[in-house]
Design a protein around this motif. Sequence first.
Motif, PDB file in Angstrom:
ATOM      1  N   LEU A 181      24.718 -59.136   6.036  1.00 19.39           N
ATOM      2  CA  LEU A 181      24.167 -59.867   6.844  1.00 19.39           C
ATOM      3  C   LEU A 181      23.149 -61.038   6.130  1.00 19.39           C
ATOM      4  CD1 LEU A 181      23.582 -58.348  10.671  1.00 19.39           C
ATOM      5  CD2 LEU A 181      25.162 -59.630  10.067  1.00 19.39           C
ATOM      6  N   ALA A 182      23.049 -60.511   5.357  1.00 16.56           N
ATOM      7  CA  ALA A 182      21.755 -60.875   4.200  1.00 16.56           C
ATOM      8  C   ALA A 182      22.219 -61.739   3.710  1.00 16.56           C
ATOM      9  CB  ALA A 182      20.820 -60.251   4.027  1.00 16.56           C
ATOM     10  N   GLY A 183      22.895 -61.228   2.997  1.00 13.27           N
ATOM     11  CA  GLY A 183      24.600 -62.254   2.465  1.00 13.27           C
ATOM     12  C   GLY A 183      24.565 -63.246   2.531  1.00 13.27           C
ATOM     13  N   GLY A 232      40.435 -53.291   8.221  1.00  9.91           N
ATOM     14  CA  GLY A 232      41.189 -52.599   7.248  1.00  9.91           C
ATOM     15  C   GLY A 232      42.224 -51.470   7.769  1.00  9.91           C
ATOM     16  N   GLU A 233      43.134 -51.786   7.043  1.00  4.53           N
ATOM     17  CA  GLU A 233      43.460 -50.510   7.126  1.00  4.53           C
ATOM     18  C   GLU A 233      42.771 -49.117   5.779  1.00  4.53           C
ATOM     19  OE1 GLU A 233      47.744 -50.788   5.276  1.00  4.53           O
ATOM     20  OE2 GLU A 233      47.987 -52.543   7.283  1.00  4.53           O
ATOM     21  N   SER A 288      32.692 -54.659   6.763  1.00  6.80           N
ATOM     22  CA  SER A 288      32.079 -55.743   8.183  1.00  6.80           C
ATOM     23  C   SER A 288      32.617 -57.178   8.336  1.00  6.80           C
ATOM     24  CB  SER A 288      30.522 -55.034   7.931  1.00  6.80           C
ATOM     25  OG  SER A 288      29.945 -55.433   7.267  1.00  6.80           O
ATOM     26  N   ALA A 289      32.848 -57.757   7.224  1.00 11.02           N
ATOM     27  CA  ALA A 289      33.117 -59.133   6.494  1.00 11.02           C
ATOM     28  C   ALA A 289      33.447 -59.868   7.390  1.00 11.02           C
ATOM     29  CB  ALA A 289      34.203 -58.958   5.129  1.00 11.02           C
ATOM     30  N   GLU A 311      31.439 -62.596   9.985  1.00 11.25           N
ATOM     31  CA  GLU A 311      31.567 -63.949   9.542  1.00 11.25           C
ATOM     32  C   GLU A 311      31.933 -64.768  11.129  1.00 11.25           C
ATOM     33  OE1 GLU A 311      35.937 -66.612   8.644  1.00 11.25           O
ATOM     34  OE2 GLU A 311      35.674 -64.858   8.010  1.00 11.25           O
ATOM     35  N   ARG A 312      32.204 -63.563  11.555  1.00 11.83           N
ATOM     36  CA  ARG A 312      32.986 -63.983  13.412  1.00 11.83           C
ATOM     37  C   ARG A 312      31.340 -64.093  14.306  1.00 11.83           C
ATOM     38  NH1 ARG A 312      33.161 -66.081  16.968  1.00 11.83           N
ATOM     39  NH2 ARG A 312      33.803 -66.114  19.146  1.00 11.83           N
TER      40      ARG A 312
END
Length: 286
Positions: free
Chosen positions: A55-57, A257-258, A272-273, A277-278
Amino acid sequence: MPSVEVTTETVRAEDGATADVRLHRRPGDPSAPVLVCMPAMGTRAAAYAPLADALAGAGFQVAVGELRGQGTSSVRVGRGVRYGYHEMVAYDYPALFRAVEAAFPAAPRHLLGHSLGGQLGALYLSQEPHMASGAVLVGAPSCHYRGWPFPQSLGMLAAFQFAAAFAAVYGYFPGRRIGVLGNDSAQVLRDMATQVRTGRYHVPSSGVDFEPALAKLELPVLAVAVKGDAMAPPGGVRGLADKLTSARVTYWELALGEGAKGSRHYAWIRDSAALVERVRSFVDQA
């Protein structure tokens, strides 16, 4: 000047209980939105470090709090130690949000609550809605057993009634010993078992019936169900979201993801990517 500055502060609740909050500040952008992350039942705040870093990134400021009885909390779970939803909603969440307000005076605040952390966060914001600009509830279901598909629903009902009765006799819930959730107060189990059975957030530890206040909460809310999460299925997540009849609720299902490993209830913390984004889109529109 570093892009992100990480510090730890101790938060003291009105009843004297303390816990640490880990703060990720952006000195060059003090008005960047801050996400107040609250953990799942029986889960230490330290487990959310990968999420906080992600999140910080992504440009957020972050505050990671601690549930009572876990991690850095001064309250140690054991026989004779009694606390429930009341103590966390009436003492811990207000102290945390006021500490975050003081640490990030120029930043809008959003709750990011996982599971029980999201449920309790919603109860708190129903009492003090001015303390946040919105809420992200990840895997945060109403625990009413009817939110689970049959026959799991009956298993959910029976399991929590048994767990609450066992904790009452044992003196606390030894989750780490039996490999289910984590250690917690017998009162927390009693409160949760009541909500599992009745579907209402009017629990034994609190004199407040939160249902009317939840219905009046007008904040924007992102309710996230993680696909494959047996601990917070879509019916449960929608069950809590449906109580927020005055809120601007967006329901979203997160597909991991798988390569995601472990329980879907927790795997998103590292994978968490898509969520980040959402959340970015949600906060920008809130």
